[in-house]
Enzyme design. Structure first.
Site, mmCIF file in Angstrom:
data_model
loop_
_atom_site.group_PDB
_atom_site.id
_atom_site.type_symbol
_atom_site.label_atom_id
_atom_site.label_comp_id
_atom_site.label_asym_id
_atom_site.label_seq_id
_atom_site.Cartn_x
_atom_site.Cartn_y
_atom_site.Cartn_z
ATOM 1 C CD GLU A 75 -11.637 46.019 33.967
ATOM 2 O OE1 GLU A 75 -11.523 45.588 32.802
ATOM 3 O OE2 GLU A 75 -12.515 46.823 34.310
ATOM 4 C CD GLU A 82 -9.381 48.762 30.408
ATOM 5 O OE1 GLU A 82 -8.497 49.494 30.919
ATOM 6 O OE2 GLU A 82 -9.746 47.687 30.901
#
Ligand code: 3HC
Length: 699
Positions: free
Chosen positions: A110, A130
């Site tokens: 990210e 995640e």
């Protein structure tokens, strides 16, 4: 005032490019100190006119592998500011280039998406895993990814959590350039090329195209693939939102949902499992200096379902296997099954067609144990009979070369007793694979009283080579997993005796998240297997033969799916369990015989009773030193018995319920409470605290 957090960032220059190197081994997680260092570097670069671009790179083996999972329990103000760092990058007035190698995962990827550009080594991997921690990408991933790859692909990547290689990532537009040769040199050269390009191409400024069909398809599919889980639902909502709101709004909502997911019991459970699995590889007394043997050739005795499956693990890892059977017919059947399994994988595209033969070429079938003289490891996988195993180990001892490891795949028998018939008990160990052995990830590594450290260390290393999670256990009937399963099944049987239906018991465990309840599972495995194991154990212990209602079902010839009938009916060869009137009658007659007045049990009570039973047996296993840690038990039960990772395994689940509640449940059902469990409950502790205290006392 000096900054209390050490800056984990090295700053250097290559001409007019500022290089920020993250130095936080082993995986450059985004720990306290990383954001401070990055922000300080960016601030300096923003105001320094001699800097035209910034390169961010990871030191050591990888770029940032994600947020630091250990910090998720910290109060918000102490947690490293990943979102703030990425916001700073997104607003940065000069080009920023993320130089990726190793695994740029989660928050690490990210952060890279928040940079203006990304370059990578050919073997780098990027991904947003995640969901495997019960989380969602919480630092812009759900909003930036669909802006680059579209909704459908973004959902594929985020919901699977599977990383992609550099080449496909480049094709998807996630990476701008693959650097052959030195990454930093290539990244700096790239930075020079783009230093003056304006406007800066920011992902957050791109639109994301709506794709209602892909959203609907994902909603449908997660009901099956992620049954009962929270974070996948959030992910779909957020990716959808990315197409309907400006970046900042979607990003703010992502932040809210991330905290909700992070603070959920599901994510706590999955994070616990992440560390539990890694902890299992650490054995007090063993370290990197413990000598290990290279396993270059393996012998497997028995080409049945188990032996064949075990052999495939090694063939898959490129290790040659000699497989031994007593009769040509059995050998042929075993080889045929292996071939068919590989061909089926190839037909499904999971294996290259040329690899089928390559793997089979590594397999040497034989009818003679004398052919095992060059094996470094020999695994016996014949049926559970102590006399047979002792005979095999006596013969193996004469044939195997000095230093070879002799392993038994027994699931119940005393490995020490088997070892004692050899002249090298220190070379003997239990390697308990789970069926189907080529697929199930768990390997119980059974340390007998005289097993050497080197044999143990070699077995642990080997488990990783063949893609298994190895957990070291001690010797007792059923070791850890099956011993707990026995206790659980016994309690399930009692619940039925007292009034529950088998299907209610199965439905309860299904609601907890297990793919199958105890009865659907034993019907599938073959009811007679447990039946025979119970009888053999009773015989060994000099106890009367077991005779509960399930034993009587077997005595009717109902052995499970394979006979078309077990606890359930399987009409016309189907695999779908159908409640059986005959078994209902049998249960009612059994209750009447025992003088039991049936009482209904609620689903919650069944779940509480059966999970408490697992934790209670687990506590006994811990007290006896059969398992080293409660987290090892969780790893075993999750990888071997389908306990959902998002519940964190039976010991973690019990701690989440509160051990006092668990004790009360056991007492309510008249069960004897394990002293360790009672003590922890009285002290208001969890099993994780017990593990931590023990680990501390061992150092
Ligand atoms: N945080 C904290 N510790 C981590 C970590 C992380 N993200 N990733 C790995 N570690 C630790 C491991 O616990 C292990 O510690 P140990 O040596 O004390 O046992 C050590 O780093 C090495 O890890 P592995 O043994 O797993 O090493 P491998 O080389 O086999 O694998 C890896 C490396 C592929 C990076 C693997 O560790 C991995 O998959 N890590 C998790 C990646 C991940 O899930 N990232 C997302 C985190 S959540 C997030 O980023 C939220 C964000 O969206 C806001």
């Amino acid at each position: 005032m000096t900054d209390p957090t050490p800056h984990l960032i090295r700053t250097s220059r290559d001409g007019d490019v500022l290089i920020l190197t993250i130095d936080n081994p082993p995986v450059n997680a985004f720990s306290p100190g990383v954001p401070e260092g990055l922000k300080a570097g960016l601030d300096a670069a923003a105001t320094d006119d001699t800097v035209r671009a910034v390169v961010i790179i990871g030191g050591g083996r990888t770029f940032i592998a994600g947020a630091d999972i250990r910090t998720f329990n910290l109060p918000r103000e102490q947690a490293p500011d990943l979102r703030g760092t990425i916001a700073k990058l997104d607003a940065f007035p000069k080009p920023t280039v993320a130089a990726l190698h190793g695994t740029a995962l989660g928050g690490g990827f990210e952060l890279a998406l928040g940079c203006t550009y990304r370059v990578a080594t050919p073997d780098a991997k990027v991904g947003l895993p995640e969901v495997k921690l019960g989380l969602l990408p919480g630092a812009g991933g759900t909003q930036r990814l669909p802006r680059v790859v579209g909704v459908k692909k973004a959902l594929d990547l985020i919901l699977s959590g599977t990383p992609v290689g550099a080449a496909p990532a480049r094709d998807l537009g996630l990476i701008d350039e693959i650097v052959e040769g030195d990454l930093l040199t290539g990244a700096v050269a790239f930075a020079w090329r783009v230093a003056d390009v304006r406007p800066l191409p920011r992902i957050s400024e791109r639109p994301a195209q709506p794709d209602p069909e892909a959203i609907e398809a994902a909603r449908q599919s997660i009901r099956k693939t992620h049954r009962g889980q929270l974070s996948p639902q959030f992910i779909v909502d957020l990716v959808d939102l990315a197409t309907r709101t400006p970046f900042n709004e979607g990003h703010a909502e992502e932040g809210v949902k991330f905290v909700q997911a992070k603070d959920s019991p599901q994510s706590r459970g999955m994070r616990h499992m992440f560390f539990a699995e890694r902890e299992a590889a650490k054995i007090p007394g063993l370290d990197k200096t413990t000598p290990t043997t290279d396993i270059r050739r393996v012998g497997v005795i028995g080409a049945g379902t188990m032996g064949g499956g075990i052999a495939m693990n090694f063939l898959n890892a490129g290790i040659p296997v000699t497989i031994v059977e007593t009769a040509q017919e059995n050998l042929d059947r075993g080889l045929n099954t292996i071939r068919k399994t590989y061909e089926a994988s190839a037909a499904k595209g999971r294996l290259k067609p040329e690899d089928v033969q390559k793997r089979l070429d590594l397999l040497t079938p034989t009818l003679s144990m004398n052919d095992l003289g060059d094996a470094d490891l020999i695994i016996e996988a014949v049926f559970e009979d102590m006399a047979v195993k002792k005979d095999i180990f006596t013969r193996l001892d004469a044939v195997a070369k000095p230093g070879a490891i002799l392993a038994t795949n027994t699931s119940t028998l005393d490995v020490g007793e088997i070892a004692a018939v050899t002249s090298r008990p220190e070379q003997v160990i239990g390697l308990h694979f789970f069926s189907p052995a080529n697929i199930m990830k768990l390997l119980e590594i059974v340390r007998a009283d005289r097993t050497s450290d080197s044999v143990l260390a070699t077995s642990l290393k080997l488990s990783r080579t063949i893609g298994k999670v190895g957990v070291v256990v001690g010797v007792c009937n059923g070791f850890v997993g099956n011993r707990m399963l026995y206790a659980y099944r016994e309690q399930a049987s009692k619940a039925v005796l007292e009034g529950a239906t088998p299907q209610a018991v199965d439905a309860a465990m299904n609601a907890l998240g297990l793919p199958m309840g105890p009865y659907a599972m034993s019907d599938m495995a073959g009811l007679d297997i447990g039946y025979m194991a119970r009888r053999a154990a009773a015989e060994r212990a000099g106890q009367p033969m077991p005779d509960d209602w399930v034993d009587r079902v077997v005595q009717l010839g109902r052995k499970g799916q394979k006979t078309g009938a077990g606890v359930y009916d399987y009409p016309d060869g189907s695999r779908t369990p159908v409640p059986s009137p005959a078994v209902d009658d049998l249960i009612q007659a059994y209750r009447a015989e025992k003088g039991v007045q049936p009482r209904e049990a609620t689903q919650d009570d069944l779940i509480a009773r059966l999970t408490a039973t697992l934790a209670n047996e687990g506590a006994r296993i811990l007290e006896e030193g059969i398992a080293l840690r409660a987290s090892d038990i969780d790893t075993i039960y999750t990888y071997g018995y389908g306990f959902p990772a998002y519940r964190g395994g039976p010991m973690h689940y019990a701690s989440e319920q509160g051990l006092t509640t668990v004790v009360q449940t056991l007492e309510r059902h008249g069960l004897e409470v394990a002293p360790l469990l009672r003590r922890l409950a009285q002290e208001g502790k969890t099993f994780a605290q017990y593990d931590a205290e023990r680990a501390k006392s061992q150092t």
